[in-house]
Design an enzyme around this catalytic site. Structure first.
Site, PDB file in Angstrom:
ATOM      1  N   THR A  19       0.747  -1.071  -0.050  1.00 40.60           N
ATOM      2  CA  THR A  19      -0.034  -0.325   0.017  1.00 40.60           C
ATOM      3  C   THR A  19       0.747   1.466  -0.128  1.00 40.60           C
ATOM      4  OG1 THR A  19      -1.616   0.888   1.147  1.00 40.60           O
ATOM      5  CG2 THR A  19       0.205   0.142   2.485  1.00 40.60           C
TER       6      THR A  19
ATOM      7  N   ASP B  27       9.657   1.466 -10.829  1.00 44.01           N
ATOM      8  CA  ASP B  27       9.162   1.048 -10.221  1.00 44.01           C
ATOM      9  C   ASP B  27       7.327   1.682 -10.107  1.00 44.01           C
ATOM     10  OD1 ASP B  27       9.168   2.631  -7.102  1.00 44.01           O
ATOM     11  OD2 ASP B  27       9.693   4.692  -8.048  1.00 44.01           O
ATOM     12  N   GLU B  28       6.667   2.136  -9.114  1.00 37.95           N
ATOM     13  CA  GLU B  28       4.685   2.624  -9.874  1.00 37.95           C
ATOM     14  C   GLU B  28       4.174   2.128 -11.245  1.00 37.95           C
ATOM     15  OE1 GLU B  28       3.931   5.003  -7.726  1.00 37.95           O
ATOM     16  OE2 GLU B  28       5.628   5.699  -6.724  1.00 37.95           O
TER      17      GLU B  28
ATOM     18  N   CYS C  74      -3.578   1.331  14.077  1.00 40.68           N
ATOM     19  CA  CYS C  74      -3.693   0.791  15.038  1.00 40.68           C
ATOM     20  C   CYS C  74      -2.891  -0.186  15.276  1.00 40.68           C
ATOM     21  CB  CYS C  74      -4.967   0.365  14.620  1.00 40.68           C
ATOM     22  SG  CYS C  74      -4.942  -0.969  13.670  1.00 40.68           S
TER      23      CYS C  74
END
EC number: 2.7.1.21
Length: 198
Positions: free
Chosen positions: A10, A87-88, A147
């Site tokens: 992510t 990349d990307e 979290c």
């Protein structure tokens, strides 16, 4: 034998940092690498891969219309390349992912692609979906949610920090636009898309 690798995560997991370190490791041993990045992502400047921790390197850019196999074959004409880094990679078209597979299979050059797995709506990018289907090996680059759990999703937020659930799949932005979350907090932020209509 060369392989096609997909390193996915992510936002803000350090994909570019890992890519740049891996390329450095090759170069430190006297081997040349070939770096590519998507033209659409100009956050670090056009033709540049940069990480949030301040390291960067020049790279050739690809657009959705480019034949990446031809780009890499032409680069090999200038001298040997030990490894190709992309990349990307979520911005690759499915056809371009097949072209990367040809680089591995026909030119015997390893390709390491780094990119997002899913967009802010929890949907696979077409390039990522094809990489998941074709890659010889896949590795998750991990980051954490607020979290402390593993973050696997990303939200797009407005200037007030509210989650945006509609819009174009691609909108270039950084920490001010996207936040990585675990699935539970992503569902809470987006209104639990799986429960719509129930």
């Amino acid at each position: 034998m060369a392989k096609l690798y997909f390193n996915y995560s992510t936002m803000n997991a350090g994909k570019s940092t890992v890519l740049l370190q891996a390329s450095h490791n090759y170069r430190e041993r006297g081997m040349q690498t070939y770096l590519m990045t998507a033209a659409i992502d100009g956050r670090a400047g056009t033709g540049r891969i940069a990480s949030r921790i301040g390291i960067g390197a020049e790279a050739d850019i690809f657009t959705p219309r480019d034949d990446v196999f031809a780009m890499i074959r032409d680069r090999l004409g200038a001298g040997p390349v030990a490894c190709v880094f992309v990349d990307e990679a979520q911005f690759l078209s499915p056809e371009q992912v097949w072209q990367l597979a040809r680089v591995v299979d026909d030119l015997d050059v390893p390709v390491l692609a780094y990119g997002l797995r899913v967009d802010f709506q929890g949907k696979l990018f077409p390039g990522s979906a094809t990489l998941l289907a074709l890659a010889d090996e896949m590795r998750e680059v991990r980051t954490i949610c607020k979290c402390g759990r593993k973050a696997t999703m990303v939200i797009r937020q407005d200037a007030s920090g509210r989650a945006i659930t509609e819009g174009a799949q691609v909108q270039i932005g950084g920490n001010e636009t996207y936040v990585s979350l675990c699935r539970k907090h992503w569902r809470e932020a987006t209104g639990d898309p799986g429960a719509k209509g129930h």
